[in-house]
Design a protein around this motif. Structure first.
Motif, PDB file in Angstrom:
ATOM      1  N   CYS A 232       0.846  -0.971  -0.075  1.00 48.57           N
ATOM      2  CA  CYS A 232       0.022  -0.183  -0.027  1.00 48.57           C
ATOM      3  C   CYS A 232       0.922   1.252   0.142  1.00 48.57           C
ATOM      4  CB  CYS A 232      -0.931  -0.096   1.222  1.00 48.57           C
ATOM      5  SG  CYS A 232      -0.049   0.002   2.819  1.00 48.57           S
ATOM      6  N   ASN A 233       0.499   2.223  -0.282  1.00 51.35           N
ATOM      7  CA  ASN A 233       0.972   3.665  -0.419  1.00 51.35           C
ATOM      8  C   ASN A 233       0.661   4.799   0.533  1.00 51.35           C
ATOM      9  OD1 ASN A 233       3.277   3.060  -2.152  1.00 51.35           O
ATOM     10  ND2 ASN A 233       1.459   2.992  -3.841  1.00 51.35           N
ATOM     11  N   TYR A 234      -0.304   4.273   1.680  1.00 50.05           N
ATOM     12  CA  TYR A 234      -0.648   5.365   2.599  1.00 50.05           C
ATOM     13  C   TYR A 234      -0.041   5.354   3.919  1.00 50.05           C
ATOM     14  CZ  TYR A 234      -3.709   1.164   3.559  1.00 50.05           C
ATOM     15  OH  TYR A 234      -4.254  -0.088   3.940  1.00 50.05           O
ATOM     16  N   LYS A 235       0.800   4.457   4.046  1.00 51.04           N
ATOM     17  CA  LYS A 235       1.412   4.354   5.398  1.00 51.04           C
ATOM     18  C   LYS A 235       2.791   5.275   5.354  1.00 51.04           C
ATOM     19  CE  LYS A 235      -0.193  -0.340   6.510  1.00 51.04           C
ATOM     20  NZ  LYS A 235      -1.026  -0.090   7.278  1.00 51.04           N
ATOM     21  N   HIS A 236       3.934   4.720   5.310  1.00 52.87           N
ATOM     22  CA  HIS A 236       5.121   5.633   5.350  1.00 52.87           C
ATOM     23  C   HIS A 236       5.294   6.296   3.994  1.00 52.87           C
ATOM     24  CE1 HIS A 236       6.923   3.666   9.017  1.00 52.87           C
ATOM     25  NE2 HIS A 236       6.478   2.485   8.356  1.00 52.87           N
ATOM     26  N   ILE A 237       4.611   5.846   2.746  1.00 46.99           N
ATOM     27  CA  ILE A 237       4.688   6.612   1.557  1.00 46.99           C
ATOM     28  C   ILE A 237       3.833   7.979   1.841  1.00 46.99           C
ATOM     29  CG2 ILE A 237       4.385   6.534  -0.693  1.00 46.99           C
ATOM     30  CD1 ILE A 237       6.666   5.309   0.124  1.00 46.99           C
TER      31      ILE A 237
END
Length: 424
Positions: A232-237
């Motif tokens: 996914c791209n909504y945590k650390h990204i």
């Protein structure tokens, strides 16, 4: 410099030396101390700008936004894949931004899980995120097998996995292995290279869920010869809630049809020929399915700009310093209050968050929130604390532990019901 790690002056001096401190001003933090970036990263000004850029292209161009504007929507998935490739150690053609984590698991397992009479099982683990198991069970059922028999799960010990136990389970009837790169609770890093090498020795395909490692630690998927990966791209990204996810497919697997074909699986140059015979894209684009969610991809344009500017090695360096500091202060200040550290002490085995266990974890988390410190509760009795290198400070760590100590000393947590809340 102040050498007593227990003091606020020590933390403030560390912040003065921090080469990444300037990036904190890029984010909308407010008055809170935000330690839940491993669940949902904060909005940055660059992500806001890129979102509005794409939004305004819709306003200005209408349908022509697919091919016009600074970031034509038709090629945005590939453009973002190129920006993400350095973060996972891959060639741009091997990475695409598409779907969600679970959809991408379904896509790649549907593609690479090819059971036979003698080799039909999938190897996973009992500490992984539930949606991964849901998807694996579903794929096993669709191939005509019983998940209770065909899904093998390596048992964790106190929230940790031993790579030896994983390797020992690589029997002749295993067709596919799918594991997390970092365990979402404990923050343990698996040795992806070692697991991949041992799987390939036995002729087993192997893929990884990078949700808790992407943007937190460097990856070298090509060097490690991983077959496929999703994230996914909504945590650390910091791509925002519902941000479009990403996937990686090793170029050695290019040329085969996707398990789940769709409109955007097509080669771009023939997509609008409208043929009912799909001409599959030649690279990771083959694993797209439907029309991309353009507005949910747009913030990534700005966010990823920062990652490639800073570099993953620098992010990892500060991240380790933050979690090391956390662990040191917890040991010095909180031991008497029955907190247990679950995360690994070894730097090469610890991701970007730490996990504390306490019988009153839920009410302690609520107490922290009353002080504008945002942790993450995980059932049944865990507190996740995820400092993010781009926007958390050493002072944040000091203040959090100092507040935890105060909460325990005053028994402030007893004001709150020790029941879990709805969390992501």
């Amino acid at each position: 410099m102040e050498t007593n790690v227990n003091t606020v002056d020590y933390a403030k001096n560390k912040d003065k030396e921090d080469l990444l401190a300037k990036y904190r001003d890029e984010f909308y933090i407010g008055d809170k101390i935000y330690l839940d970036g491993n669940s949902l990263g904060l909005l940055s000004k660059r992500a806001e700008h890129s979102l509005m850029n794409v939004f305004n292209a819709w306003k200005e161009f209408g349908i022509d936004g697919w091919m016009k504007g600074e970031h034509p929507w038709f090629y945005m998935s590939e453009q973002l894949g190129e920006k993400l490739a350095p973060l996972v150690g891959a060639s741009p053609s091997e990475v695409i931004v598409t779907g969600s984590t679970t959809i991408n698991i379904h896509q790649l397992v549907a593609t690479f899980y090819k059971p036979t009479k003698t080799r039909y099982k999938i190897l996973a683990d009992d500490a992984t995120f539930p949606s991964d198991i849901y998807a694996l069970k579903s794929q096993i059922q669709m191939k005509g097998y019983d998940p209770t028999e065909a899904l093998v799960r390596v048992k964790s010990n106190a929230g940790l996995l031993d790579e030896k136990d994983i390797i020992d389970q690589m029997s002749d009837d295993i067709a596919l292995i799918f594991l997390p790169s970092i365990l979402y609770r404990s923050g343990q890093i698996l040795n992806v290279e070692k697991v991949t090498k041992e799987a390939h020795k036995r002729g087993i395909m192997v893929g990884f869920d990078l949700c808790h490692s992407i943007g937190a630690i460097p990856h070298y998927l090509d060097t490690w010869d991983v077959d496929f990966a999703v994230w996914c791209n909504y945590k650390h990204i910091n791509g925002g809630p519902g941000a479009v996810a990403g996937l990686y497919v090793n170029q050695k697997h290019f040329g085969q049809d996707p398990g789940l074909a769709g409109w955007f699986s097509s080669r771009k140059e023939v997509q609008f020929d409208m043929s009912h015979d799909l001409e599959v894209d030649v690279d990771a684009g083959a694993y797209e399915i439907g029309t991309p969610h353009v507005l949910s991809m747009a913030p990534l344009l700005g966010s990823l700009e920062m990652f490639n500017e800073v570099g993953m090695e620098n992010i990892r360096k500060k991240s380790l310093e933050l979690t090391n500091y956390f662990i040191e202060l917890v040991d010095l200040q909180l031991k008497q209050y029955n907190f247990s550290l679950v995360s690994p002490l070894e730097k090469d085995k610890r991701g970007a968050h730490i996990l504390l266990e306490h019988e009153h974890a839920a009410s302690i988390c609520k107490a922290l929130k009353s002080y504008q410190i945002i942790p993450d509760f995980r059932a049944p009795n865990f507190i996740r604390l995820g400092p993010v290198a781009l926007y958390n400070s050493f002072y944040d760590i000091w203040k959090t532990v100092d507040t935890l100590k105060n909460i325990m000393e005053t028994e402030d947590y007893k004001k709150f019901n020790n029941t879990r809340e709805i969390i992501a």
